[in-house]
Design an enzyme around this catalytic site. Structure first.
Site, PDB file in Angstrom:
ATOM      1  N   ARG A  15       0.832  -1.203   0.000  1.00 48.12           N
ATOM      2  CA  ARG A  15       0.000   0.000   0.000  1.00 48.12           C
ATOM      3  C   ARG A  15       0.867   1.252   0.000  1.00 48.12           C
ATOM      4  O   ARG A  15       1.016   1.929  -1.015  1.00 48.12           O
ATOM      5  CB  ARG A  15      -0.946  -0.025   1.219  1.00 48.12           C
ATOM      6  N   ASP A  16       1.518   1.526   1.109  1.00 50.00           N
ATOM      7  CA  ASP A  16       2.313   2.746   1.210  1.00 50.00           C
ATOM      8  C   ASP A  16       3.521   2.688   0.285  1.00 50.00           C
ATOM      9  O   ASP A  16       3.967   3.701  -0.248  1.00 50.00           O
ATOM     10  CB  ASP A  16       2.765   2.936   2.656  1.00 50.00           C
ATOM     11  N   HIS A 207       4.945   3.959  12.705  1.00 53.47           N
ATOM     12  CA  HIS A 207       5.132   3.913  11.248  1.00 53.47           C
ATOM     13  C   HIS A 207       6.067   5.063  10.876  1.00 53.47           C
ATOM     14  O   HIS A 207       5.700   6.233  10.978  1.00 53.47           O
ATOM     15  CB  HIS A 207       3.761   4.086  10.566  1.00 53.47           C
ATOM     16  N   HIS A 209       8.913   6.917   8.179  1.00 55.38           N
ATOM     17  CA  HIS A 209       9.551   7.083   6.879  1.00 55.38           C
ATOM     18  C   HIS A 209      10.999   7.510   7.120  1.00 55.38           C
ATOM     19  O   HIS A 209      11.302   8.180   8.109  1.00 55.38           O
ATOM     20  CB  HIS A 209       8.814   8.125   6.035  1.00 55.38           C
ATOM     21  N   CYS A 240       4.520   9.430   0.719  1.00 50.29           N
ATOM     22  CA  CYS A 240       3.175   9.992   0.578  1.00 50.29           C
ATOM     23  C   CYS A 240       3.143  10.952  -0.613  1.00 50.29           C
ATOM     24  O   CYS A 240       3.939  11.900  -0.673  1.00 50.29           O
ATOM     25  CB  CYS A 240       2.768  10.732   1.846  1.00 50.29           C
ATOM     26  N   ASN A 249       9.421   4.293   3.241  1.00 50.62           N
ATOM     27  CA  ASN A 249       9.293   3.808   4.602  1.00 50.62           C
ATOM     28  C   ASN A 249      10.582   3.117   5.028  1.00 50.62           C
ATOM     29  O   ASN A 249      11.424   2.760   4.205  1.00 50.62           O
ATOM     30  CB  ASN A 249       8.154   2.786   4.693  1.00 50.62           C
TER      31      ASN A 249
END
Length: 316
Positions: A15-16, A207, A209, A240, A249
């Protein structure tokens, strides 16, 4: 150091990691990576998101992936949603856990969802009610709690207000997400110590980055504060699309390697995980941002030098 004996690593690469890539992975490619993660021992996988395909075309086939996915017992498959419409898509395709998202930054919230945080919080309850009516579990996420390109700092009270809104809607699992990569270890330790003391009923997930190279240090600070759930992304992919200069990430391979070297259990086979990371790089067509994929494991570089043949004056 007060480190945990075991942590849970949640994989968010599909996803990310993929939402900012120019190459859009097919459903077959995503399913291949999911199976590789399962085989490696990953037990929490963020499969995709149910956001607008126009805004995030890389996630347009999340519905198809869930319909074709044979969900294994003991593995949690989740997806990001933005509203009730996203929850309904999740219900329709067999997704059993969704994650709501909101930014603690007003500017980021407007850029991402065109809403203020206070407006977005109003959507929590109807989204949770719809999900629970269909047996779908719900978690929450708070982006930019450590700062953002729009705000030099975020008041901790703003973060607590969002947590209160989640709790009022019945959500007790909350991800603290440093999307712009601005967090610092002391800040992480202080915030997570405070939040756990104030909300002992919550499970917090961190979470990070690695935009400014602080991701692994922040994970260590989180562990020191007592956090045992962390997100990672295969090959260090991600970023993002609504945050200027956002980088990937923290690499899942890097997290597992660090834990293995310190005796912290993850339940994940690092060699199989590395294979999945290399497969990810092959699919996107360029290297990711994983130190382990670049340099290898510590054990990979240990040399077996016969006695008497290691006298190198340059190493003295």
């Amino acid at each position: 150091m007060k480190l945990p004996e075991r942590i849970t690593v949640c994989e968010v690469g599909l996803r990310d990691g993929m939402q900012i890539e120019k190459t859009v992975l097919t459903a077959e490619q995503k399913l291949e990576l999911i199976h590789a993660l399962e085989d490696a021992g990953v037990r929490v996988i963020e499969v995709g998101s149910f956001m607008s395909p126009k805004a995030v075309p890389q996630m347009a086939n999340t519905d198809e992936v869930f319909r074709r996915l044979e969900q294994r017992p003991g593995v949690e498959y989740r997806a990001l949603v933005g509203n009730v419409k996203g929850v309904q898509r999740a219900v329709d395709c067999g997704c059993r856990k969704v994650k709501l998202n909101i930014s603690a930054s007003r500017g980021h919230c407007l850029a991402n969802l065109n809403k203020l945080p206070t407006d977005q919080m109003k959507s929590f309850l109807p989204s949770v009610e719809l999900a629970h009516a269909h047996g779908v579990a719900v978690s929450g996420s708070i982006a930019c709690p450590f700062g953002s390109p729009w705000d030099e700092s975020i008041p901790l009270e703003d973060v607590k207000e969002i947590i209160g809104a989640y709790l009022a809607a019945g959500v007790t699992e909350i991800s603290i997400s440093d999307a712009p990569g601005m967090a610092m270890p002391r800040q992480v330790y202080y915030m997570m110590t405070e939040l756990q003391a104030c909300y002992p009923q919550c499970r917090f997930i961190l979470h990070f980055h690695n935009t400014r190279g602080m991701g692994m240090s922040n994970i260590m600070a989180g562990m020191e504060a007592g956090i045992t759930w962390f997100d990672g992304s295969l090959a260090g992919t991600g970023g993002c699309p609504f945050v200027p200069g956002a980088a990937g990430n923290v690499s899942t391979e890097d997290i597992v390697h660090m834990c293995d070297a310190q005796g912290i259990e993850t339940g994940i086979d690092l060699d199989r995980l590395i294979q999945a990371g290399r497969r990810t790089e092959g699919f996107i067509g360029h290297p990711g941002d994983s130190y382990i994929l670049r340099a290898g494991k510590n054990k990979d570089i240990l040399l077996d030098i016969p006695a008497g043949q290691g006298d190198n004056p340059t190493l003295r």
